[in-house]
Design an enzyme around this catalytic site. Structure first.
Site, mmCIF file in Angstrom:
data_model
loop_
_atom_site.group_PDB
_atom_site.id
_atom_site.type_symbol
_atom_site.label_atom_id
_atom_site.label_comp_id
_atom_site.label_asym_id
_atom_site.label_seq_id
_atom_site.Cartn_x
_atom_site.Cartn_y
_atom_site.Cartn_z
ATOM 1 C CB ILE A 100 -0.875 0.045 1.286
ATOM 2 C CG1 ILE A 100 -1.639 -1.267 1.495
ATOM 3 C CG2 ILE A 100 -1.805 1.252 1.262
ATOM 4 C CD1 ILE A 100 -2.572 -1.641 0.411
ATOM 5 C CG HIS A 113 0.211 3.305 4.316
ATOM 6 N ND1 HIS A 113 -0.967 2.680 4.654
ATOM 7 C CD2 HIS A 113 1.184 2.369 4.427
ATOM 8 C CE1 HIS A 113 -0.708 1.410 4.949
ATOM 9 N NE2 HIS A 113 0.589 1.189 4.817
ATOM 10 C CE LYS A 172 -0.161 2.072 8.247
ATOM 11 N NZ LYS A 172 1.158 1.541 8.629
ATOM 12 N NE ARG A 231 3.455 -4.630 10.419
ATOM 13 C CZ ARG A 231 2.772 -5.756 10.628
ATOM 14 N NH1 ARG A 231 3.325 -6.779 11.277
ATOM 15 N NH2 ARG A 231 1.530 -5.874 10.191
ATOM 16 C CD GLU A 261 7.707 -0.080 12.882
ATOM 17 O OE1 GLU A 261 6.785 -0.907 12.981
ATOM 18 O OE2 GLU A 261 8.291 0.387 13.860
ATOM 19 C CB SER A 262 4.251 -0.386 7.739
ATOM 20 O OG SER A 262 3.297 0.109 6.846
HETATM 21 C C1 LIG Z 1 3.610 -7.218 7.164
HETATM 22 C C2 LIG Z 1 4.138 -5.953 6.561
HETATM 23 C C3 LIG Z 1 3.295 -5.057 5.906
HETATM 24 C C4 LIG Z 1 3.781 -3.885 5.371
HETATM 25 N N1 LIG Z 1 2.954 -3.107 4.631
HETATM 26 C C5 LIG Z 1 3.421 -1.956 4.100
HETATM 27 C C6 LIG Z 1 2.589 -1.156 3.293
HETATM 28 O O1 LIG Z 1 1.481 -1.534 2.942
HETATM 29 N N2 LIG Z 1 3.066 0.025 2.870
HETATM 30 C C7 LIG Z 1 4.295 0.470 3.200
HETATM 31 O O2 LIG Z 1 4.633 1.582 2.849
HETATM 32 N N3 LIG Z 1 5.131 -0.299 3.916
HETATM 33 C C8 LIG Z 1 4.727 -1.506 4.356
HETATM 34 N N4 LIG Z 1 5.563 -2.310 5.066
HETATM 35 C C9 LIG Z 1 6.917 -1.857 5.335
HETATM 36 C C10 LIG Z 1 7.839 -2.033 4.161
HETATM 37 O O3 LIG Z 1 7.695 -3.307 3.590
HETATM 38 C C11 LIG Z 1 9.267 -1.822 4.682
HETATM 39 O O4 LIG Z 1 9.323 -0.572 5.328
HETATM 40 C C12 LIG Z 1 10.299 -1.849 3.602
HETATM 41 O O5 LIG Z 1 10.130 -2.928 2.744
HETATM 42 C C13 LIG Z 1 11.671 -1.902 4.266
HETATM 43 O O6 LIG Z 1 12.635 -1.941 3.263
HETATM 44 P P1 LIG Z 1 14.161 -1.993 3.664
HETATM 45 O O7 LIG Z 1 14.930 -1.845 2.408
HETATM 46 O O8 LIG Z 1 14.435 -0.998 4.741
HETATM 47 O O9 LIG Z 1 14.388 -3.425 4.307
HETATM 48 P P2 LIG Z 1 14.506 -4.853 3.584
HETATM 49 O O10 LIG Z 1 13.605 -4.962 2.445
HETATM 50 O O11 LIG Z 1 14.383 -5.876 4.656
HETATM 51 O O12 LIG Z 1 15.982 -4.852 3.026
HETATM 52 C C14 LIG Z 1 17.100 -5.039 3.849
HETATM 53 C C15 LIG Z 1 18.127 -5.811 3.080
HETATM 54 O O13 LIG Z 1 19.331 -5.882 3.833
HETATM 55 C C16 LIG Z 1 19.931 -7.145 3.597
HETATM 56 N N5 LIG Z 1 20.829 -7.396 4.728
HETATM 57 C C17 LIG Z 1 20.509 -7.489 6.030
HETATM 58 N N6 LIG Z 1 21.597 -7.713 6.774
HETATM 59 C C18 LIG Z 1 22.655 -7.763 5.929
HETATM 60 C C19 LIG Z 1 24.043 -7.975 6.100
HETATM 61 N N7 LIG Z 1 24.580 -8.159 7.312
HETATM 62 N N8 LIG Z 1 24.826 -8.004 5.010
HETATM 63 C C20 LIG Z 1 24.302 -7.812 3.769
HETATM 64 N N9 LIG Z 1 22.978 -7.597 3.561
HETATM 65 C C21 LIG Z 1 22.173 -7.569 4.622
HETATM 66 C C22 LIG Z 1 18.757 -8.099 3.519
HETATM 67 O O14 LIG Z 1 19.072 -9.269 2.813
HETATM 68 C C23 LIG Z 1 17.705 -7.254 2.812
HETATM 69 O O15 LIG Z 1 17.696 -7.483 1.419
HETATM 70 C C24 LIG Z 1 5.125 -3.537 5.552
HETATM 71 C C25 LIG Z 1 5.982 -4.437 6.176
HETATM 72 C C26 LIG Z 1 5.502 -5.659 6.626
HETATM 73 C C27 LIG Z 1 6.436 -6.656 7.189
#
Ligand SMILES: Cc1cc2nc3c(=O)[nH]c(=O)nc-3n(C[C@H](O)[C@H](O)[C@H](O)COP(=O)(O)OP(=O)(O)OC[C@H]3O[C@@H](n4cnc5c(N)ncnc54)[C@H](O)[C@@H]3O)c2cc1C
Length: 477
Positions: A47, A49, A250, A311, A335-336
């Site tokens: 989503i 948001h 939510k 999350r 997180e979200s």
């Molecule tokens: C149930 C759920 C529902 C959600 N719904 C929504 C929504 O509807 N709308 C919205 O806006 N957001 C939503 N979110 C939040 C959103 O999905 C996240 O905020 C976002 O995907 C986070 O992205 P990121 O790149 O920070 O983390 P990630 O996608 O987790 O990326 C982190 C990366 O770091 C890598 N990594 C970790 N440690 C190491 C290491 N030591 N060495 C090398 N690589 C490493 C991992 O492999 C991973 O690929 C939701 C989350 C969840 C779980």
């Protein structure tokens, strides 16, 4: 030595990489998995948001609203699926009206445009399957839905087009301060950079605590379980339907997806295992029970799969983006609504890093990217012409989603390209449909092996040790 190493190829790391590729700098994205989009970014509600939910004054609220406003133009520039379908927060009790009003006021304070509280009659006209108990709703016309894979691959591919390198299957295990930057220890040898961005999702606390042990961070994986329903159920609702948020976020939502499915979930269950993405029967029961509170007659028999995502819940419940040591930038606690905020998160990280390193803009930066051509979107004559020119676009590999060999070959040869069945699935949707890859897996394996020049037994489901076969039938004879 790189100028910048970004740890984590989720939507945050890829958004940061894309924004930093506007500058003259050598940039590397490192991820422990075999591809981008393998962490939280691959399993969420998808989503965009509107931004009425996050507490006014928080970084989360600011970046949510900014990111959501940037999303329509970004979707055009980078050619990924996005639909501003609008969202509704349903109030099913007269006594909850004050909470609905509070949400409205928080949204107005956050700068969300077009918010309105609507009464039952208007609500039922918009959503005929809304629960009989629903009395009113908060209508947010700027809410939307996006393909999280499409968004992340678009950001990564555009970053790569502008010179960013990607290194996969590489886990960062340690960080050491140097005079002019950082040594990044990995399980595949050390790397060095003038600046490091920590975008490691649920593991961002581990990296933060290596650099700033005196002010530690704790990220608790908060699991969310979902049901995904087939296209046949996709028009059960036409907007994203939320229930009024409670203590654990939510609540359970019911939403169409950009690909015409229906998504129901998530739960919010705090766990310890940062890899614990298995659903549980109890979690799915909870989704089933709660979904019916806002939307009636959900055709759950059309469920094609269930899944869970984690999350990165930081105890202060806000995004944490900042330079915590010279040349070390946290992008943590995302997180979200991290997906919604990602365009603005990328800009914020790039501003901090470019100022810290004194980077100059790159006049050759190209902001555009073209997605994988989907022949179904072409008029019949153009489609025929495409197939005449390239017969691979006439070979249907995934029957459920009508995905052709041409699309799969394109996905494999992009940068970063698909190297596994899941990599192909996330980029093209081959295997996403009703049969959940039962039919197309062997054919996608053949194409991957041929295009990558490896044996089929070396093809994996999702990298690492996830090989699918040990050999072919007649190898032993
Ligand atoms: C149930 C759920 C529902 C959600 N719904 C929504 C929504 O509807 N709308 C919205 O806006 N957001 C939503 N979110 C939040 C959103 O999905 C996240 O905020 C976002 O995907 C986070 O992205 P990121 O790149 O920070 O983390 P990630 O996608 O987790 O990326 C982190 C990366 O770091 C890598 N990594 C970790 N440690 C190491 C290491 N030591 N060495 C090398 N690589 C490493 C991992 O492999 C991973 O690929 C939701 C989350 C969840 C779980």
């Amino acid at each position: 030595m790189y100028d910048i190493i970004i740890i984590g190829g989720g939507v945050s790391g890829c958004a940061a990489a894309r924004e930093l590729s506007r500058y003259q700098a050598d940039i590397l994205v490192v991820d422990k998995e075999e591809d981008v989009c393998c962490g939280t970014t691959k399993a969420n509600s998808a989503i965009v948001h509107a931004g009425y939910d996050a507490a006014h004054g928080s970084l989360m609220a600011r970046l949510n609203v900014e990111g959501s406003k940037m999303m329509p133009a970004l979707a055009k520039e980078l050619d990924f699926a996005y639909d501003q379908c609008g969202s509704l927060v349903i109030c099913i009790n007269e006594e909850d009206r004050p909470a609905l009003q509070k949400l409205y006021e928080n949204g107005v304070a956050n700068g969300v445009e077009g918010l309105r509280i609507i009464e039952r009659d208007e609500l039922v006209a918009m959503e005929p399957h809304i629960a009989d108990e629903a009395v009113a709703a908060l209508w947010a016309p700027t809410g939307g839905i996006v393909c999280p894979f499409g968004l992340t691959y678009a950001l990564a591919e555009n970053a790569a087009k502008n010179g960013v390198k990607f290194q996969f299957d590489t886990t960062v295990t340690g960080l050491t301060r140097l005079d002019d930057g950082w040594r990044v220890e990995t399980d595949r040898g050390p790397l060095e950079a003038r600046c490091v961005v920590n975008a490691a999702g649920v593991y961002a606390d581990k990296l933060h605590n290596m650099v700033q042990p005196d002010d530690p961070m704790t990220i608790v994986p908060r699991r969310g379980d979902y049901f995904l329903l087939d296209h046949t159920a996709g028009d059960h609702v036409s907007h994203t339907i939320f229930q009024l948020p409670g203590k654990y976020g939510k609540g359970v939502l019911v939403t169409p997806t950009v690909h015409g499915n229906l998504l129901i979930g998530p739960t919010a269950i705090d766990i310890e295992d940062k890899e614990g993405t298995a659903t549980t029967a109890a979690g799915l029961d909870e989704v089933r029970a709660k979904a019916g509170l806002a939307v009636k007659d959900i055709p759950l028999r059309q469920t094609i799969t269930s899944f869970a995502g984690l999350r990165a819940h930081e105890l202060r419940h806000d995004f944490f983006i900042g330079e915590i040591a010279p040349g070390f930038v946290d992008c943590a606690g995302i997180e979200s609504p991290g997906l919604s905020g990602s365009p603005a998160i990328g800009v914020m990280v790039a501003d901090i890093v470019s100022q810290s390193l004194g980077l100059e803009k790159d006049p050759a930066f190209d902001p555009t990217r073209k997605g994988i051509l989907d022949p179904k979107t072409l008029p019949m004559e153009e489609r025929n012409e495409l197939i005449r020119h390239n017969p691979a676009y006439g070979q249907i590999i995934c029957r459920c989603e009508s995905i052709t060999e041409g699309e799969i070959i394109d996905a494999i040869h992009r940068v970063p390209g698909a190297r596994s069945l899941d990599g192909v699935k996330r980029r093209t949707r081959a295997g996403m449909g009703r049969c959940q890859a039962g039919f197309c897996s062997p054919r996608v394996m053949e194409i991957l092996a041929r295009e990558l020049g490896v044996e089929q037994s070396a093809v994996t489901k999702s990298g690492g040790g996830s090989r699918i076969i040990v050999g072919t039938n007649k190898d032993v004879y």
